[in-house]
Structures are given as structure tokens and as C-alpha cells.
Design a protein around this motif. Structure first.
Motif, PDB file in Angstrom:
ATOM      1  N   ALA A 269       0.829  -1.219   0.000  1.00  0.00           N
ATOM      2  CA  ALA A 269       0.000   0.000   0.000  1.00  0.00           C
ATOM      3  C   ALA A 269       0.857   1.261   0.000  1.00  0.00           C
ATOM      4  O   ALA A 269       0.593   2.211  -0.738  1.00  0.00           O
ATOM      5  N   LYS A 270       1.894   1.271   0.827  1.00  0.00           N
ATOM      6  CA  LYS A 270       2.737   2.471   0.908  1.00  0.00           C
ATOM      7  C   LYS A 270       3.601   2.610  -0.341  1.00  0.00           C
ATOM      8  O   LYS A 270       3.797   3.717  -0.844  1.00  0.00           O
TER       9      LYS A 270
ATOM     10  N   GLY B 262     -12.079   8.223  -5.189  1.00  0.00           N
ATOM     11  CA  GLY B 262     -11.615   7.635  -3.943  1.00  0.00           C
ATOM     12  C   GLY B 262     -10.514   8.424  -3.269  1.00  0.00           C
ATOM     13  O   GLY B 262     -10.066   9.465  -3.760  1.00  0.00           O
ATOM     14  N   ALA B 263     -10.102   7.882  -2.139  1.00  0.00           N
ATOM     15  CA  ALA B 263      -9.121   8.594  -1.315  1.00  0.00           C
ATOM     16  C   ALA B 263      -7.683   8.259  -1.693  1.00  0.00           C
ATOM     17  O   ALA B 263      -6.752   8.845  -1.170  1.00  0.00           O
ATOM     18  N   GLU B 264      -7.522   7.273  -2.605  1.00  0.00           N
ATOM     19  CA  GLU B 264      -6.173   6.917  -3.030  1.00  0.00           C
ATOM     20  C   GLU B 264      -5.801   7.739  -4.255  1.00  0.00           C
ATOM     21  O   GLU B 264      -6.634   7.922  -5.159  1.00  0.00           O
ATOM     22  N   GLY B 286      -4.161  15.180  -1.348  1.00  0.00           N
ATOM     23  CA  GLY B 286      -3.021  15.330  -2.249  1.00  0.00           C
ATOM     24  C   GLY B 286      -1.703  15.283  -1.519  1.00  0.00           C
ATOM     25  O   GLY B 286      -1.544  15.926  -0.489  1.00  0.00           O
ATOM     26  N   GLY B 287      -0.782  14.548  -2.064  1.00  0.00           N
ATOM     27  CA  GLY B 287       0.503  14.421  -1.395  1.00  0.00           C
ATOM     28  C   GLY B 287       1.646  14.577  -2.368  1.00  0.00           C
ATOM     29  O   GLY B 287       1.474  15.034  -3.501  1.00  0.00           O
ATOM     30  N   PRO B 387      10.168   7.609  34.715  1.00  0.00           N
ATOM     31  CA  PRO B 387      11.593   7.295  34.552  1.00  0.00           C
ATOM     32  C   PRO B 387      11.827   6.118  33.603  1.00  0.00           C
ATOM     33  O   PRO B 387      12.898   6.001  33.021  1.00  0.00           O
ATOM     34  N   ASN B 388      10.833   5.249  33.467  1.00  0.00           N
ATOM     35  CA  ASN B 388      10.993   4.091  32.580  1.00  0.00           C
ATOM     36  C   ASN B 388      10.317   4.294  31.228  1.00  0.00           C
ATOM     37  O   ASN B 388      10.027   3.344  30.516  1.00  0.00           O
ATOM     38  N   GLY B 389      10.035   5.526  30.951  1.00  0.00           N
ATOM     39  CA  GLY B 389       9.377   5.811  29.682  1.00  0.00           C
ATOM     40  C   GLY B 389       7.872   5.674  29.798  1.00  0.00           C
ATOM     41  O   GLY B 389       7.336   5.403  30.882  1.00  0.00           O
ATOM     42  N   ILE B 390       7.212   5.843  28.675  1.00  0.00           N
ATOM     43  CA  ILE B 390       5.746   5.855  28.708  1.00  0.00           C
ATOM     44  C   ILE B 390       5.212   5.292  27.398  1.00  0.00           C
ATOM     45  O   ILE B 390       5.805   5.495  26.337  1.00  0.00           O
ATOM     46  N   GLU B 391       4.096   4.553  27.500  1.00  0.00           N
ATOM     47  CA  GLU B 391       3.478   3.996  26.298  1.00  0.00           C
ATOM     48  C   GLU B 391       2.272   4.856  25.930  1.00  0.00           C
ATOM     49  O   GLU B 391       1.415   5.117  26.777  1.00  0.00           O
ATOM     50  N   VAL B 392       2.226   5.313  24.687  1.00  0.00           N
ATOM     51  CA  VAL B 392       1.114   6.173  24.258  1.00  0.00           C
ATOM     52  C   VAL B 392       0.590   5.689  22.909  1.00  0.00           C
ATOM     53  O   VAL B 392       1.307   5.057  22.147  1.00  0.00           O
ATOM     54  N   ASN B 393      -0.677   5.998  22.649  1.00  0.00           N
ATOM     55  CA  ASN B 393      -1.291   5.654  21.364  1.00  0.00           C
ATOM     56  C   ASN B 393      -1.369   6.891  20.492  1.00  0.00           C
ATOM     57  O   ASN B 393      -1.769   7.958  20.966  1.00  0.00           O
ATOM     58  N   LEU B 394      -1.001   6.742  19.245  1.00  0.00           N
ATOM     59  CA  LEU B 394      -1.018   7.862  18.314  1.00  0.00           C
ATOM     60  C   LEU B 394      -1.985   7.524  17.170  1.00  0.00           C
ATOM     61  O   LEU B 394      -1.753   6.587  16.411  1.00  0.00           O
ATOM     62  N   ALA B 395      -3.078   8.286  17.087  1.00  0.00           N
ATOM     63  CA  ALA B 395      -4.095   8.017  16.051  1.00  0.00           C
ATOM     64  C   ALA B 395      -3.765   8.785  14.775  1.00  0.00           C
ATOM     65  O   ALA B 395      -3.484   9.987  14.830  1.00  0.00           O
ATOM     66  N   VAL B 396      -3.792   8.070  13.659  1.00  0.00           N
ATOM     67  CA  VAL B 396      -3.530   8.722  12.373  1.00  0.00           C
ATOM     68  C   VAL B 396      -4.463   8.151  11.303  1.00  0.00           C
ATOM     69  O   VAL B 396      -4.859   6.993  11.372  1.00  0.00           O
ATOM     70  N   GLY B 397      -4.796   8.990  10.348  1.00  0.00           N
ATOM     71  CA  GLY B 397      -5.615   8.533   9.221  1.00  0.00           C
ATOM     72  C   GLY B 397      -4.723   7.879   8.181  1.00  0.00           C
ATOM     73  O   GLY B 397      -3.759   8.495   7.729  1.00  0.00           O
ATOM     74  N   SER B 398      -5.045   6.650   7.813  1.00  0.00           N
ATOM     75  CA  SER B 398      -4.150   5.923   6.897  1.00  0.00           C
ATOM     76  C   SER B 398      -4.202   6.471   5.476  1.00  0.00           C
ATOM     77  O   SER B 398      -3.342   6.175   4.667  1.00  0.00           O
ATOM     78  N   ASP B 399      -5.223   7.281   5.158  1.00  0.00           N
ATOM     79  CA  ASP B 399      -5.309   7.837   3.795  1.00  0.00           C
ATOM     80  C   ASP B 399      -4.264   8.930   3.544  1.00  0.00           C
ATOM     81  O   ASP B 399      -3.968   9.240   2.399  1.00  0.00           O
ATOM     82  N   TRP B 400      -3.752   9.532   4.592  1.00  0.00           N
ATOM     83  CA  TRP B 400      -2.778  10.604   4.432  1.00  0.00           C
ATOM     84  C   TRP B 400      -1.384  10.002   4.569  1.00  0.00           C
ATOM     85  O   TRP B 400      -0.857   9.836   5.675  1.00  0.00           O
ATOM     86  N   ALA B 401      -0.783   9.687   3.424  1.00  0.00           N
ATOM     87  CA  ALA B 401       0.485   8.954   3.439  1.00  0.00           C
ATOM     88  C   ALA B 401       1.564   9.707   4.204  1.00  0.00           C
ATOM     89  O   ALA B 401       2.332   9.097   4.953  1.00  0.00           O
TER      90      ALA B 401
END
Lengths: 312, 551
Positions: A269-270, B262-264, B286-287, B387-401
Motif C-alpha cells: 500500500a505504501k 476515492g481517497a487513493e 493530495g501528497g 523514569p521508565n518511559g511511557i506507552e502512548v497511542n497515536l491516532a492517524v488517518g491511513s489515507d494521508w500517506a
């Protein structure tokens, strides 16, 4: 003297047992190599298994290492298959991607289980499908009706749509991909096992077991299930191919393993973004990988089926 | 010039320009905002307006095919994507028009006048403009539409943009063709706000909430067919109020077909390469592939423009761990901006600095680009109790390469600091459903010509002190809000820049966002398409476009 002859007798028996064990374990290979189709399939699948198992020794790169000075490069000595849009080595991503499919199941960021995601998916489908098929086929009556109509309803939903619905609802992760593969695959396996069970349960040894007063569970899982293994193994092999394809499809649609996992589908895909810009490599190699593995598994399954049919 | 009343502020601007404190372009922009017509403003800078030069003679007829996305549209004021606005803007129109040089002109307005304190704006409508159903455009339509914008139930982004300085009670109908706006505080960007993409003027007699059912606007085209997800077909009006260079009513085209591909981007690119379509309206999707695919194509012209479009790494400050500024700062320090621009956008843009002010905004205050510093980030995380770091979730739209690439680079580069980022990809439509709700995400923001516009839209509170609707981070900082309010009323660019220096510092020091790069954008069109330009906001205007004969 008698001791020596006794010892020789033991050695003879032990050697005979060892020989039979060896021949037993080699029998599947003999079966594979007796078919040209299966041999070709076996070679392709073996290639992917070997490169995925030995991936850390076959490339100096990590699959996520980004060389930001070298994005979208063609094949070279440093990068035999080229690099992707983030400068990551495509060979490294390809063989580590094969690990996820065939060797390792990433449950979470810190927990990995042996056995690939596709294999786990098929194993889960086998577990659920075989159980439902056994119960349905052996018990019959209203249980059979309910279970089979429900499974028929599931089969009527297009496979890709069902995958998309499940993963979109559950979220994109390896565990959810396994669940989706299991849910999509289970109805087909259940139908197969039910059909075999309906045949096997009429046999005399099942009657004998019932006469002995064995429980239904015992009869289903000890008497019937082992006798369905041949067709189930062939079907499972085909299903691993479907699962690989499903993983590729989900990854392609952005619903597979999350980035930067070297998921073959998401690599396609990429990479496809850059095909028209003159850098086809990132999309080409994972496409070839998916196609070759699926074809390899299908050839292997087809060859084995032919040989087993001939043997029977 | 003598017949036009010149606002005192314009003379002050001229004075600044003469001293070299203001460029000619900035003078033209601000003079236009203050109601000076472009020919007069040009004469003030010593230039003469020249008639538009055209490379080829105008040719009437033909239908232009545009690849796009065709989304559901109900209320134009609710539009939050560029694609539907680019379809609707050919049916309904705006009071003003900001051109690709960021200069705002009157459009449905004949002109406007502003008081010296920038708090009273008098808008004079052109007379004789008709909606496509025959109704005349009057002040009632403007008042009705503005009330729609300011109605909380409608949920328009215009509310965030304007509610800080305008209440419904401040809109006065003076006569059939004149409206007066009484602002709560001084505001310079009113004419530019009137060209914000949901600000299309509606017919107050017929509009009932669904524009597709009654698509009545003053624009050059009428809606012939609208199928969500498939196509939007527009046909030219014969009685449009503007005339073309040949003396007949615009538009030159017979029609426009927006085709949902479409989005592609691949189908869009393939269709333009083979000539199946004339233009790619890439808008939100557009990219870099557009530029890379067509930069050497002999049949396609890639119209390029530098923009304030960006991808905002935004953190919800009302949720853990982003309520702690040290964690926010730590993540911002993990942006290796040069690498992100190079890999996510192939160096086609400018580096960002964690405040939502574009280097080409007039009030931009130059600041150094922050360096990638994972060590300092690790230290900050430690101080914040991780001190041991942190786990976070990052949401992104897969259509925007480029967004996905940005996320992947950030994940890799933030790991040494202790951030374990799980990237959660989802279709862009799914992201837009929860873009204001996710804890950590990367949101695409479109171009806006003035620095204050986006700040008012996304980083301030309403009168009750609650975040405005598009404040996706929920960040409300009293000092920052006061400074933005102050900047809204300052015309003198140097004075305004001084306020912006503080605004930018606050955003860097305790703000809720990271900005790694600003994007160039492209409008690829077949060479037969004439008189078409790329707009930094992604706006597509085909009113004066024509299709030349194939050579």
C-alpha cells in the motif's frame, strides 16, 4: 553368552523401533517428494520459513531502521532489493515480515508467541470449526440445524467484507487479525468436519465405542477427530494460504498490523504511492512475496491431496 | 482614488511601507482588507493595474472533468472538508474572494468600509445579483447566512472563527443592500473570514437545511446531478452576473464533472496521465506523489504553491499524560524536523516550530527551529514521573500517506527518549469522526491566510471560557487568549508581530501541538486547461477557466 544374545535382541527391537520412528517421521516428506507439484510448493514454502527463521542472520539491517538519506532506492550492493519511502531496507522488511506471517505472533509490543500470525489464525479456526463440526455432525437434530444455519449465514457474507467488518470493529492489531481469520475460516472447516463426522459415525468402531459406554466427548475427540485429520491437514494448508492473502489484504487497506510493522500488505500500500513516480520496488517485492507464498502453499496442498487420493 | 474615502489606517500603512517596514504585497493585502479597491491600492504603491494577460484566446464550451471526492453535503456552513466546498463554491458564492496571492477582494460585496477602531464594518452588496432560482440577492440573505454561522446548533467552523468578535445581535441590516457588523472587539480579518470555505451565501427564502435538495446559489453553475461517492455534475448558468473577457456572461465552460475517484491518489494520477480527466482536485488527500508523478510529464502542468497547510501533532491537554506540560514538551523535542520533512514530504515545504503560525504569515515572528533532543526529552519524562518511559497511542488517518510517514518517523525517533508509541491507523473518514476526541493524533490543517485565523479557530475559548468547537486539544490559556484578542485588533504589522512573538513563545513553551513542516501543494492539470491557478487553501475556482483546442 545368553546375556549377549539377550542384549542383541534388545538392540534389534530398539533399532527396529527407531527405524520405524524415523520412517514414520520421513513418511510425509516421502509423500511430498513423490509429487512434483508438492515438491515445488514445499521448496517455496521452505524458502520463506528458512529466511524468516534466520532473518537476523541474513541482513545487517533492522526492519525499522530509517536511512533518511536514501529513500526509494533501487537494488544495490548495500540494499539488495532497494529501500522503501523511509529509507528502510526492503530485504530486511520482507524477511522480518515473513516472520510475522509464519514464525512469530506479536500479541502485544512486549509479548511474542511462537508460530506465525497466519498459523495462529488457522489454528484458532481449526479449533473452533472442528469443534462445531464434530458436535453438529455427531449430535445431529436441532443442534445440527442451529449450528449449520448460523454458519451458513456467516458463509453468505463476502469474505473480504467480513474481514473488513471484523477488523474495523475490533481495531487493527495482530490479535484482532488472528480473531478475524479464525471467525472467517471456522464455518468452512466446520462444514468439512461435519461432513466427515456424518460418514465416520456410521462405522462399526463408533458403534463399539457407544456400546462400551464411552462419553460423547470421548467419541468425538478420540474416535472421530483423528480419523478426519487427512482432509483437515490439506484444508488447513490451503487456509494458511488464504490467511496470508487476508493479512495482505487487510494490511493493504490499512487494517493490518500497525506501522512500522513490516506487514507485507501495508508495504504494498505504501509503496504503490511511488510506482508512478518511478520507484516500483517497495510495492513490487512484497507483492511477489505474498503471491509466491500463497502459490507455494496451494501447490503443496494440491500435491499432497493428489498423492493422498492416489494412496487411498 | 480621490473619490474613495481612505481609512486613516491605510495612510498609516502607506507610511510604514514608505519607511520600508511593510512590503508592497502586505500593503496591498491590508489596504484591500480596509476596503481600498485594488486599482487604487496599486496606484498608492506606484503601480498601475494591468488587464489580465492571457496566453491563448478564450474558448467557450466543453465540460471539464475533475477527479475529486464527492462527500455527503447537507448544510454548507457545516462543510469541514475542502472537496465539498470546491463543488459547492461553483453553485453558491462568497461575499469576498482571497486570491492566490492572499489578497482579498470584494466579490458579492461591492465594497466595504471599516471604522478607524476596526469595530464597525459596513458591507455594501452588489445590486442585481440573482440566485439561480430567480430570487434577488439582498441583505436578508447575508443576515440569514451569518446567523446560521453563529448558531451553535448548526455547528459551523465559522462559529469558532467569528464568535469571538461577533454576536448575532451585532449583525444589522441597514438597507436592502447594506449590512453593518458591530464587533465586540477590533478585528482586521473580517473580509478574509468571509471567504472561509463554509461561508457561502444561502438563499434565505428557500434554504431549509439541505443544500442538495434546494441548491440555490448565486454562482456560475447549477447542480445537475449529485451522487454521494460517485459524481457531482454542474451545468453552466446563462444569466450569471459576471462577464468574461469576451463580453458575454461567465463561465466559459459548459459544465464541470467532479468524479469521485476515492481517497487513493493512484487512480487520480493514472486518469490524468491518460487524459481521462483534466484536473486533479486533490484537496485534503493530495501528497508528494502528485509532484513526483507529474514533474516531468510533458502533457501536464503542475501548478505549485507554498501554503500554510500542515500536519499538527496534537495532544489533549485535559487528559493524562498530556495534561503535564513536561510530557508535551518531551514529545515535541522528539521531532527530528529535517528528517520528517525530507522523508514525509520529500523536502517540499518549510520547517515548522510548534506554533501554528506560518513563516509567510505577515505577522510571523522569526524563531529558531527547535532541535531534535531525545536526551532532554528523556529528562523531562523522568521529571514528569516516567523514569521508565511511557506507552502512548497515536491516532492517524491511513489515507494521508505523509501523516503515516510522520508517525513512523516520530515513533522511531521518540523511542530513545522513552516514548513507546503505538500507531493506530484508521481510514481518514474514521479519523474525522473522532479527531477532536483522540488523546494524541496527527490532524491535517488547511491553509489560512492570516495567523490569527487558525488561532481563533483552534486554540482559544468562547465567551464562557470553554474551548471553541474546533479546539481539538482543549488547551485554553488565559494569557494566550488575551494576546490573540489583542492581535485581532492591531493593524500595524510591526506591532502585531510583537504580540505574535509572545504568542509563539507561549505555544512553544506550554502549547499543545507540534508542527514539523508546512506543505507545498500542487494542482496538476492537462495543458489544454487554461487560466487555472493553484490556491494555497486548496480552493478550486473554475469560473474563468476554459479548455483550449488540442494542438
Amino acid at each position: 553368552m545368553g546375556d549377549v544374545s539377550q542384549l542383541n535382541e534388545y538392540e534389534y527391537i530398539e533399532g527396529k523401533e527407531r527405524k520405524s520412528l524415523l520412517s514414520k517421521s520421513l513418511r510425509p516428506f516421502a509423500l511430498i517428494f513423490s509429487s512434483r507439484t508438492a515438491t515445488v510448493g514445499f521448496a517455496i514454502v521452505s524458502f520463506w520459513i528458512i529466511v524468516s527463521v534466520f532473518a537476523p542472520f541474513l541482513t545487517p539491517y533492522s526492519p525499522t531502521y530509517q536511512d533518511w538519506k536514501a529513500p526509494n532506492q533501487g537494488p544495490s550492493w548495500n540494499h539488495p532489493l532497494g529501500t522503501d519511502e523511509l529509507g528502510r531496507d526492503l530485504w530486511a522488511r520482507l524477511i522480518y515480515g515473513a516472520r510475522i506471517v509464519l514464525v512469530i505472533f506479536p500479541v502485544s509490543s512486549g509479548l511474542w508467541l511462537p508460530g506465525g500470525t497466519a498459523l495462529w489464525g488457522v489454528a484458532m479456526a481449526l479449533l473452533v470449526g472442528s469443534t462445531l463440526g464434530l458436535i453438529s455432525g455427531y449430535k445431529g437434530g436441532w443442534i445440527d440445524e442451529i449450528v449449520m444455519r448460523l454458519l451458513d449465514a456467516m458463509i453468505s457474507i463476502p469474505v473480504i467484507l467480513l474481514y473488513l467488518l471484523l477488523v474495523a470493529a475490533l481495531g487493527a492489531s495482530a490479535v484482532n487479525v488472528v480473531i478475524a481469520i479464525a471467525i472467517v475460516g471456522a464455518p468452512g472447516i466446520a462444514r468439512l468436519v461435519r461432513g466427515l463426522t456424518l460418514d465416520i459415525k456410521t462405522r462399526d468402531y463408533i458403534r463399539a465405542a457407544e456400546t462400551r459406554g464411552e462419553s460423547s466427548l470421548y467419541i468425538m475427540f478420540v474416535e472421530i477427530l483423528p480419523n478426519t485429520k487427512g482432509p483437515i491437514i490439506i484444508d488447513a494448508m490451503l487456509r494458511v494460504g488464504y490467511a496470508v492473502f487476508a493479512m495482505g489484504t487487510l494490511g493493504f487497506l490499512g487494517l493490518g498490523l500497525p506501522p512500522p510493522s513490516p506487514d507485507w500488505g501495508s508495504m504494498v500500500a505504501k509503496g504503490r504511492e511511488f510506482i508512478l513516480a518511478g520507484a516500483p520496488w517497495a510495492a513490487l517485492w512484497p507483492s511477489v512475496a505474498i503471491a509466491s507464498l500463497v502459490v507455494g502453499l496451494n501447490l503443496l496442498a494440491d500435491g499432497l491431496r493428489e498423492e493422498l487420493t492416489r494412496y487411498q | 482614488m480621490s473619490s474613495q474615502k481612505i481609512n486613516e489606517q491605510v495612510l498609516e500603512l502607506k507610511n510604514q511601507m514608505d519607511k520600508g517596514l511593510l512590503s508592497r504585497r502586505e500593503f496591498l493585502r491590508y489596504a484591500a482588507l480596509l476596503g481600498v479597491s485594488l486599482p487604487v491600492a496599486l496606484r498608492m504603491v506606484g503601480l498601475v493595474a494591468s488587464p489580465k494577460l492571457q496566453a491563448a484566446p478564450v474558448r467557450r464550451g466543453g465540460t471539464i472533468k475533475v477527479s475529486s471526492q464527492v462527500h455527503k453535503i447537507t448544510h454548507p456552513a457545516q462543510i469541514s472538508w475542502l472537496a465539498p466546498s470546491n463543488q459547492c463554491r461553483h453553485i453558491a458564492e462568497y461575499l469576498t474572494f482571497t486570491d492566490s496571492n492572499n489578497i482579498t477582494h470584494p466579490y458579492l460585496l461591492k465594497n466595504w468600509e471599516v471604522s478607524d477602531d476596526l469595530k464597525t464594518w459596513t458591507l455594501n452588496l452588489r445590486q442585481g445579483i440573482k440566485f439561480n432560482n430567480g430570487d434577488e440577492l439582498t441583505a436578508d440573505d447575508v443576515v440569514f447566512t451569518m446567523n446560521q454561522w453563529l448558531n451553535k446548533d448548526v455547528g459551523s467552523s465559522m462559529l469558532g472563527l467569528m464568535s469571538g468578535y461577533l454576536d448575532p445581535t451585532g449583525i444589522e441590516k441597514v438597507s436592502k443592500y447594506q449590512i453593518r457588523l458591530h464587533l465586540k472587539r477590533p478585528e482586521i480579518a473580517v473580509p478574509e473570514h468571509l471567504f472561509h470555505y463554509p461561508a457561502m451565501i444561502l438563499n434565505h427564502r428557500t434554504f431549509e437545511g439541505d443544500f442538495i435538495k434546494k441548491p440555490h446559489g448565486t454562482g456560475p453553475f447549477v447542480l445537475a446531478e449529485y451522487r454521494e461517492g460517485e459524481r457531482c455534475v454542474l451545468k453552466a448558468r446563462k444569466d450569471y452576473w459576471r462577464k468574461g473577457s469576451d463580453g458575454s456572461p461567465l463561465p466559459y465552460l459548459d459544465g464541470i464533472e467532479f468524479l469521485d475517484m476515492g481517497a487513493e491518489m493512484a487512480p487520480h494520477i493514472g486518469a490524468l496521465k491518460t487524459g481521462e480527466i483534466h484536473v486533479i482536485e486533490a484537496s485534503d488527500m493530495g501528497g508528494i506523489d502528485l509532484y513526483l508523478s507529474f514533474k516531468n510529464d510533458p502533457n501536464v502542468t503542475v501548478h505549485a504553491v507554498a501554503t500554510a497547510q500542515t500536519r499538527v501533532l496534537r495532544m489533549r491537554v485535559d487528559r493524562k499524560p498530556w495534561d503535564d506540560n513536561r510530557v508535551r514538551k518531551a514529545l515535541k523535542l522528539c521531532q527530528n524536523r529535517e528528517k520528517i520533512l525530507a522523508l514525509a514530504y520529500y523536502k517540499q515545504g518549510l520547517l515548522g516550530q510548534d506554533f501554528h503560525v506560518y513563516p509567510k504569515h505577515p505577522e510571523y515572528c522569526p524563531k529558531p527551529v527547535p532541535k531534535y533532543d531525545p536526551e532532554k526529552a528523556r529528562q523531562l519524562l523522568k521529571e514528569a514521573g516516567y523514569p521508565n518511559g511511557i506507552e502512548v497511542n497515536l491516532a492517524v488517518g491511513s489515507d494521508w500517506a505523509d501523516v503515516v510517514r510522520y508517525a513512523e518517523i516520530l515513533k522511531e525517533d521518540a523511542a530513545p527518549a522513552g516514548f513507546r508509541i503505538n500507531i493506530q491507523t484508521m481510514p481518514a473518514s474514521q479519523y474525522w469522526e473522532k479527531w477532536t476526541e483522540v488523546d494524541l493524533g496527527i490532524t491535517p490543517w488547511t491553509h489560512r491566510p492570516l495567523g490569527t485565523m487558525v488561532l481563533n479557530l483552534a486554540y482559544v475559548a468562547d465567551d464562557q471560557g470553554k474551548p471553541v468547537p474546533w479546539n481539538e486539544t482543549r488547551w485554553v490559556d488565559k494569557e494566550f487568549c488575551d494576546l490573540v484578542t489583542q492581535a485581532n485588533g492591531i493593524l500595524n504589522v510591526e506591532e502585531r508581530r510583537k504580540v505574535f512573538c509572545k504568542i509563539e513563545d507561549i505555544m512553544v513553551e506550554r502549547g499543545p501541538i507540534g508542527i514539523s513542516y508546512w506543505r507545498n501543494t500542487w494542482l496538476p492539470a492537462r495543458k489544454v486547461v487554461q487560466n487555472i491557478t493553484a490556491h494555497p487553501t486548496g480552493y478550486l475556482v473554475l469560473t474563468e477557466t476554459w479548455i483550449a483546442k488540442k494542438s
